[in-house]
Design a protein around this motif. Structure first.
Motif, PDB file in Angstrom:
ATOM      1  N   ALA A 109      47.002   7.296 -11.207  1.00 60.02           N
ATOM      2  CA  ALA A 109      48.037   7.095 -11.575  1.00 60.02           C
ATOM      3  C   ALA A 109      48.225   7.583 -13.071  1.00 60.02           C
ATOM      4  N   THR A 110      47.053   7.855 -13.894  1.00 63.80           N
ATOM      5  CA  THR A 110      47.301   8.298 -15.072  1.00 63.80           C
ATOM      6  C   THR A 110      47.766   9.466 -15.197  1.00 63.80           C
ATOM      7  N   VAL A 111      47.291  10.432 -14.314  1.00 63.01           N
ATOM      8  CA  VAL A 111      47.429  11.905 -14.042  1.00 63.01           C
ATOM      9  C   VAL A 111      49.103  12.052 -13.955  1.00 63.01           C
ATOM     10  N   LEU A 112      49.557  11.238 -12.800  1.00 66.59           N
ATOM     11  CA  LEU A 112      50.871  11.044 -12.530  1.00 66.59           C
ATOM     12  C   LEU A 112      51.845  10.627 -13.725  1.00 66.59           C
ATOM     13  N   TRP A 113      51.385   9.559 -14.424  1.00 66.49           N
ATOM     14  CA  TRP A 113      52.113   9.370 -15.520  1.00 66.49           C
ATOM     15  C   TRP A 113      52.311  10.548 -16.547  1.00 66.49           C
ATOM     16  N   VAL A 114      51.209  10.988 -16.863  1.00 70.96           N
ATOM     17  CA  VAL A 114      51.294  12.202 -17.875  1.00 70.96           C
ATOM     18  C   VAL A 114      52.267  13.235 -17.189  1.00 70.96           C
ATOM     19  N   VAL A 115      52.170  13.559 -16.130  1.00 68.91           N
ATOM     20  CA  VAL A 115      53.102  14.544 -15.291  1.00 68.91           C
ATOM     21  C   VAL A 115      54.550  14.144 -15.414  1.00 68.91           C
ATOM     22  N   ASP A 116      54.842  12.972 -15.334  1.00 75.45           N
ATOM     23  CA  ASP A 116      56.371  12.465 -15.519  1.00 75.45           C
ATOM     24  C   ASP A 116      56.820  12.657 -16.882  1.00 75.45           C
ATOM     25  N   LYS A 117      55.948  12.398 -17.695  1.00 72.81           N
ATOM     26  CA  LYS A 117      56.519  12.491 -18.919  1.00 72.81           C
ATOM     27  C   LYS A 117      56.671  13.940 -19.598  1.00 72.81           C
ATOM     28  N   LEU A 118      55.985  14.946 -18.655  1.00 71.71           N
ATOM     29  CA  LEU A 118      56.207  16.338 -18.977  1.00 71.71           C
ATOM     30  C   LEU A 118      57.324  17.004 -18.018  1.00 71.71           C
ATOM     31  N   ARG A 119      58.135  16.017 -17.585  1.00 71.00           N
ATOM     32  CA  ARG A 119      59.060  16.613 -16.507  1.00 71.00           C
ATOM     33  C   ARG A 119      60.054  17.502 -17.099  1.00 71.00           C
ATOM     34  N   ARG A 120      60.548  17.258 -18.380  1.00 68.85           N
ATOM     35  CA  ARG A 120      61.511  18.347 -18.816  1.00 68.85           C
ATOM     36  C   ARG A 120      61.113  19.578 -19.299  1.00 68.85           C
ATOM     37  N   PRO A 121      59.968  19.815 -19.961  1.00 68.44           N
ATOM     38  CA  PRO A 121      59.020  20.978 -20.278  1.00 68.44           C
ATOM     39  C   PRO A 121      58.818  21.841 -18.975  1.00 68.44           C
ATOM     40  N   LEU A 122      58.358  21.033 -17.892  1.00 71.10           N
ATOM     41  CA  LEU A 122      58.173  21.706 -16.773  1.00 71.10           C
ATOM     42  C   LEU A 122      59.203  22.350 -16.152  1.00 71.10           C
ATOM     43  N   ILE A 123      60.220  21.710 -16.134  1.00 67.44           N
ATOM     44  CA  ILE A 123      61.614  22.404 -15.519  1.00 67.44           C
ATOM     45  C   ILE A 123      62.167  23.385 -16.351  1.00 67.44           C
ATOM     46  N   TRP A 124      62.015  23.257 -17.661  1.00 64.18           N
ATOM     47  CA  TRP A 124      62.411  24.324 -18.444  1.00 64.18           C
ATOM     48  C   TRP A 124      61.500  25.690 -18.204  1.00 64.18           C
ATOM     49  N   ALA A 125      60.175  25.344 -17.951  1.00 62.45           N
ATOM     50  CA  ALA A 125      59.440  26.675 -17.689  1.00 62.45           C
ATOM     51  C   ALA A 125      59.576  27.106 -16.387  1.00 62.45           C
ATOM     52  N   GLY A 126      60.512  26.761 -15.448  1.00 64.50           N
ATOM     53  CA  GLY A 126      61.043  27.094 -14.205  1.00 64.50           C
ATOM     54  C   GLY A 126      60.101  26.737 -12.908  1.00 64.50           C
ATOM     55  N   ILE A 127      59.536  25.606 -13.342  1.00 61.83           N
ATOM     56  CA  ILE A 127      58.732  24.767 -12.366  1.00 61.83           C
ATOM     57  C   ILE A 127      59.512  24.001 -11.203  1.00 61.83           C
ATOM     58  N   ASP A 128      59.475  24.036 -10.148  1.00 56.18           N
ATOM     59  CA  ASP A 128      59.822  22.931  -9.297  1.00 56.18           C
ATOM     60  C   ASP A 128      59.152  21.727  -9.385  1.00 56.18           C
ATOM     61  N   PHE A 129      59.856  20.622 -10.014  1.00 55.74           N
ATOM     62  CA  PHE A 129      59.039  19.608 -10.493  1.00 55.74           C
ATOM     63  C   PHE A 129      58.675  18.654  -9.257  1.00 55.74           C
ATOM     64  N   GLY A 130      59.543  18.325  -8.402  1.00 58.10           N
ATOM     65  CA  GLY A 130      59.102  17.685  -7.137  1.00 58.10           C
ATOM     66  C   GLY A 130      58.048  17.947  -6.458  1.00 58.10           C
ATOM     67  N   VAL A 131      58.226  19.535  -5.996  1.00 56.74           N
ATOM     68  CA  VAL A 131      57.119  19.989  -5.261  1.00 56.74           C
ATOM     69  C   VAL A 131      55.582  20.181  -6.165  1.00 56.74           C
ATOM     70  N   PHE A 132      55.780  20.209  -7.694  1.00 60.35           N
ATOM     71  CA  PHE A 132      54.640  20.432  -8.407  1.00 60.35           C
ATOM     72  C   PHE A 132      54.034  18.924  -8.253  1.00 60.35           C
ATOM     73  N   ARG A 133      54.627  18.182  -8.583  1.00 57.49           N
ATOM     74  CA  ARG A 133      54.144  16.577  -8.610  1.00 57.49           C
ATOM     75  C   ARG A 133      53.608  16.285  -7.484  1.00 57.49           C
ATOM     76  N   GLU A 134      54.154  16.481  -6.180  1.00 58.56           N
ATOM     77  CA  GLU A 134      53.662  16.078  -4.724  1.00 58.56           C
ATOM     78  C   GLU A 134      52.300  17.013  -4.425  1.00 58.56           C
ATOM     79  N   VAL A 135      52.196  18.209  -4.799  1.00 60.52           N
ATOM     80  CA  VAL A 135      51.072  19.073  -4.395  1.00 60.52           C
ATOM     81  C   VAL A 135      50.021  18.589  -5.269  1.00 60.52           C
TER      82      VAL A 135
END
Length: 574
Positions: free
Chosen positions: A26-52
């Motif tokens: 839960a802590t790891v996913l909470w941090v990932v959710d907070k970094l959603r915008r920077p990850l999308i800006w870096a060209g990462i598919d956030f939905g796939v990234f989070r699920e994998v």
């Protein structure tokens, strides 16, 4: 009729395991959710990234940490031991802050350099498999998962463990340093500098492997990554023995250490400059260092993601082998010919040849065992080279120490050979016309002893002859026999299983517990000192040495024949 949402929620809740509600996940996913915008800006598919990423950690919570099944080793214990080691080193770093209250720049740079060195050593020698492991490619490759997103997932996976270890180190260092260093700088800026340093280590390590992929292509990626890991492990174990002895390095180390231009390119100095800003030293140099400390980690990660945006999945799909694959069958090489002399039946010979063939093809074995075996051997030979320069000491200690030190590779070889990517060889033995597989098991065990101890000892003995001369041939032969007897005594005490016949990972049949017994490891350490002592005493006179060499021959033969009593301790099922 209940709504679709309620039915889906009810089904999800029914199938949720205890690992899904883990606080760590839960802590790891909470941090990932907070970094959603920077990850999308870096060209990462956030939905796939989070699920994998969620799936990776779920598998590890159900199996074992660091990307390796616990069935191949007590990884929970190893992780706890690593955390304890980082905590102890952090306390030493904090003690340095107490002893150097007037030199905050030196303390911050030195402690951060130690942290970066520890993390780099850990990543390159043990946990780089998280970046180059190909076990999940067969599941991911048919799906539309971008290469950069998959690589970013592995980076995040790796940084979670790096962040945990870095946090332990930083907390331990702050515990003492806060009493003599500026409190605001220690409590607020020092943790930030250490985490940025850890991020830079992860980015630089990933960048190195990505450059290998882009320069040499997918066909050579896995093989070069393996040899890079072997080279780094060997240098870490033997570099401290060799580098100070190189003549062309004399005087240059001191000159480089005092050159300010060298300081300007060292990352620990950059992070120390960021720390110095918090102490009130707003100099131009510290401002430049702080700017580099804040930008270099992210530049390294961005560059890595750009380079990994193509051919990363193809590179991971390459095979890891030491040489070209034969077109048909297995060639009868030197090791196989040795097996014909050491085995007493065709079934034993089949097990011996099977292990020797798989040891050059099984990726997991190559990544786990080969760097350790070669690293120990290089370290031992470097020690012999150093001892050879001391005429009154080296020829008495170096030979037995070098040979006995190779015993440390045996537990790692046995542990690494416990499983395979698919484990389909289990069906081979179950379908073979054998009353029992005990004979094949004994042949396989002999093969592991030859690969893990005998062959490295032959190489070391040859190099020792070249270093010390043929006048020490009798002492080298005595050390060879003593080490071989010790290896044959300790082998039955290890957790032995029919090698390469169990599937590693969450899917399929799990391997049994083949972790190295820590009592055996400690016993090997004491055996090394015992062998050195016995060798020193016996070689005081040439006649006594010759008698000992002849007397050990029947002991070696009897211990080797004792392996014929080994029995498989479990039932092998197809």
């Amino acid at each position: 009729m209940p709504s679709t949402t309620r039915v889906k929620a009810r089904v999800d809740k029914r199938w949720r395991s205890r690992s899904d509600s883990s606080l760590f996940l839960a802590t790891v996913l909470w941090v990932v959710d907070k970094l959603r915008r920077p990850l999308i800006w870096a060209g990462i598919d956030f939905g796939v990234f989070r699920e994998v990423l969620r799936t990776k950690f779920l598998i590890e919570l159900r199996t074992g940490p660091m990307g390796i099944s616990p069935n191949l080793g007590n990884m929970d214990f190893a992780l706890a031991l690593t955390i304890l080691a980082f905590a102890m080193l952090g306390l030493l770093a904090g003690l340095g802050g107490v002893l150097l209250p007037d030199s905050p720049m030196i303390w911050a740079g030195g402690s951060i350099a130690v942290l970066m060195g520890l993390l780099a050593a850990m990543l390159l020698t043990h946990h780089v498999s998280i970046l180059v492991d190909a076990t999940d490619i067969e599941v991911i490759s048919p799906h539309p998962v971008p290469d950069a997103t998959l690589f970013a997932t592995r980076l995040a996976h790796l940084f979670v463990y790096v962040g945990v270890l870095s946090s332990v180190y930083v907390a331990a260092a702050m515990l003492l340093a806060v009493f003599r260093q500026p409190p605001l700088a220690v409590l607020c800026v020092y943790p930030l500098a250490c985490m940025l340093a850890a991020l830079l280590v992860v980015g630089a390590t990933a960048l190195l492997f990505t450059v290998i992929l882009r320069v040499f292509g997918a066909a050579m990626y896995q093989r070069l990554a393996l040899w890079l890991q072997i080279g780094v492990t060997s240098f870490m174990l033997a570099g401290g023995q060799i580098v100070p002895r190189l003549r062309f390095m004399e005087g240059h180390v001191e000159a480089l250490a005092s050159d300010p231009r060298v300081h300007a390119v060292l990352p620990p100095v950059h992070f120390a400059g960021l720390y110095m800003l918090a102490t009130g030293e707003f100099t131009t140099r510290n401002l430049v260092y702080a700017a580099l400390a804040l930008t270099l980690p992210f530049v390294a990660l961005w560059t890595t993601l750009r380079l990994a945006s193509r051919h990363f999945v193809a590179g991971l799909s390459g095979q890891v082998e030491l040489g070209p694959t034969p077109k048909r069958g297995f060639r009868l090489g030197l090791v196989s010919r040795l097996g014909q002399r050491l085995t007493s039946s065709r079934a034993e010979r089949a097990g011996f040849d099977f292990v020797c063939a798989m040891a050059t093809r099984e990726a997991l074995f190559l990544k786990m065992a080969l760097p350790q075996v070669i690293g120990f051997q290089v370290m031992a030979l470097a020690m012999a080279w150093n001892f050879s320069r001391d005429d009154g000491f080296g020829d008495k200690i170096a030979v037995p120490l070098v040979m006995a030190f190779l015993l440390m590779g045996l537990p790692q070889v046995v542990a690494a050979a416990g499983g395979s990517k698919d484990g389909s060889a289990r069906w081979l033995f179950c379908a073979s016309p054998l009353e029992t597989v005990d004979e094949a098991f004994r042949g396989a065990t002999k093969g592991l002893v030859c690969l893990g101890v005998v062959l490295p000892m032959i190489v070391s003995a040859t190099v020792l002859l070249l270093i010390f001369g043929f006048g020490h041939a009798l002492g080298i032969l005595l050390a060879f026999e003593l080490t071989l007897v010790a290896a044959l005594y300790f082998t039955p005490g290890l957790s032995l299983y029919l090698p390469f016949t169990f599937t590693v990972g969450a899917r399929g049949r799990k391997a049994p517990d083949v972790r190295p017994n820590f009592l055996i490891v400690f016993g090997l350490i004491f055996a090394i000192f015992g062998l050195v002592l016995v060798h020193v005493l016996v070689t005081l006179h040439v006649a006594v040495t010759a008698i000992a060499v002849l007397a050990l021959v029947p002991l070696v033969v009897s211990r080797f024949r004792a392996l014929a009593k080994l029995r498989l301790t479990y039932e092998l099922e197809a």
